[in-house]
Design an enzyme around this catalytic site. Structure first.
Site, PDB file in Angstrom:
ATOM      1  N   GLU A   1      42.939  59.510  26.509  1.00  0.00           N
ATOM      2  CA  GLU A   1      43.443  59.118  27.830  1.00  0.00           C
ATOM      3  C   GLU A   1      43.453  57.597  27.977  1.00  0.00           C
ATOM      4  O   GLU A   1      42.482  56.919  27.672  1.00  0.00           O
ATOM      5  CB  GLU A   1      42.589  59.756  28.921  1.00  0.00           C
ATOM      6  CG  GLU A   1      42.703  61.265  28.951  1.00  0.00           C
ATOM      7  CD  GLU A   1      41.800  61.870  30.014  1.00  0.00           C
ATOM      8  OE1 GLU A   1      42.004  61.566  31.204  1.00  0.00           O
ATOM      9  OE2 GLU A   1      40.887  62.632  29.650  1.00  0.00           O
TER      10      GLU A   1
ATOM     11  N   ASP B   1      40.883  56.993  21.010  1.00  0.00           N
ATOM     12  CA  ASP B   1      40.672  57.636  22.305  1.00  0.00           C
ATOM     13  C   ASP B   1      41.991  58.295  22.715  1.00  0.00           C
ATOM     14  O   ASP B   1      43.060  57.973  22.170  1.00  0.00           O
ATOM     15  CB  ASP B   1      40.244  56.563  23.316  1.00  0.00           C
ATOM     16  CG  ASP B   1      40.007  57.114  24.703  1.00  0.00           C
ATOM     17  OD1 ASP B   1      39.530  58.262  24.815  1.00  0.00           O
ATOM     18  OD2 ASP B   1      40.313  56.414  25.677  1.00  0.00           O
TER      19      ASP B   1
END
Length: 200
Positions: free
Chosen positions: A9, A7
């Site tokens: 953020e 991922d």
């Protein structure tokens, strides 16, 4: 052959919407996929708030220009990319991610696209594919790769669980409590060690 899927953020860079919430003084925009599992609902709500405050893409990009990767993120990514292929799979948008990818030395990222009017108003968004993180991991597996995945939010859980090894990273207490079987790490060194062990 391994590919690590990360991922963006909360894992490699700060949460863009939280940074913009602070810059714009709109506390409602602090809500992220850590809080709201339904991404479509979250984005429609965000777009409504932007419209209400007459804020568009330029204002968000001005905030993103000031965001730096999390401390140690680039070094972690550099070392990880030296031992296996890495793809960042994010529900962010190309219009947000490009300046951040430059600061991370241009890793590969799969993300979505904003629909923006000529005036700069964000009018909608286009997902790259349904359930983009899980769909991407399964597609990589279908062409002969074993996947290792890590993320911090509700929308990362499917790709984490579908992978040969999966880890929570800098996640919330609630998500860790709800998924006690998933190893959870707070430091890049620990995450890197876990990824290396998964590849042994």
């Amino acid at each position: 052959m391994y590919i690590t899927c990360l991922d963006l953020e909360g894992v490699l860079v700060p949460e863009i919407w939280i940074a913009f919430s602070e810059a714009s003084g709109i506390p409602e925009l602090r809500r992220t996929t850590r809080d709201e599992p339904d991404y479509d609902k979250l984005m429609k709500w965000r777009i409504g708030i932007l419209k209400e405050h007459r804020l568009g893409l330029k204002e968000i990009q001005d905030t993103i220009a000031k965001i730096d990767p999390l401390p140690g993120a680039k070094e972690f990514l550099d070392e990880l990319r030296s031992i296996c292929q890495v793809i960042i799979i994010s529900d962010t948008f190309t219009q947000f991610s490009t300046p951040l990818m430059k600061k991370l030395a241009w890793p590969t990222i799969f993300c979505n696209t904003l629909e923006v009017s000529a005036s700069g108003e964000i009018t909608g968004y286009k997902m790259r594919c349904p359930q983009s993180k899980l769909t991407t991991v399964k597609a990589l597996q279908s062409i002969g790769y074993q996947t290792i995945a890590s993320g911090d939010s509700h929308n990362d859980l499917a790709m984490i669980r579908a992978s040969k090894a999966g880890f929570l990273f800098k996640s919330t207490d609630q998500i860790k409590k709800d998924n006690p079987d998933l190893p959870a790490f707070e430091s890049y060194d620990d995450l890197l060690d876990a990824i290396k062990k998964a590849m042994d």
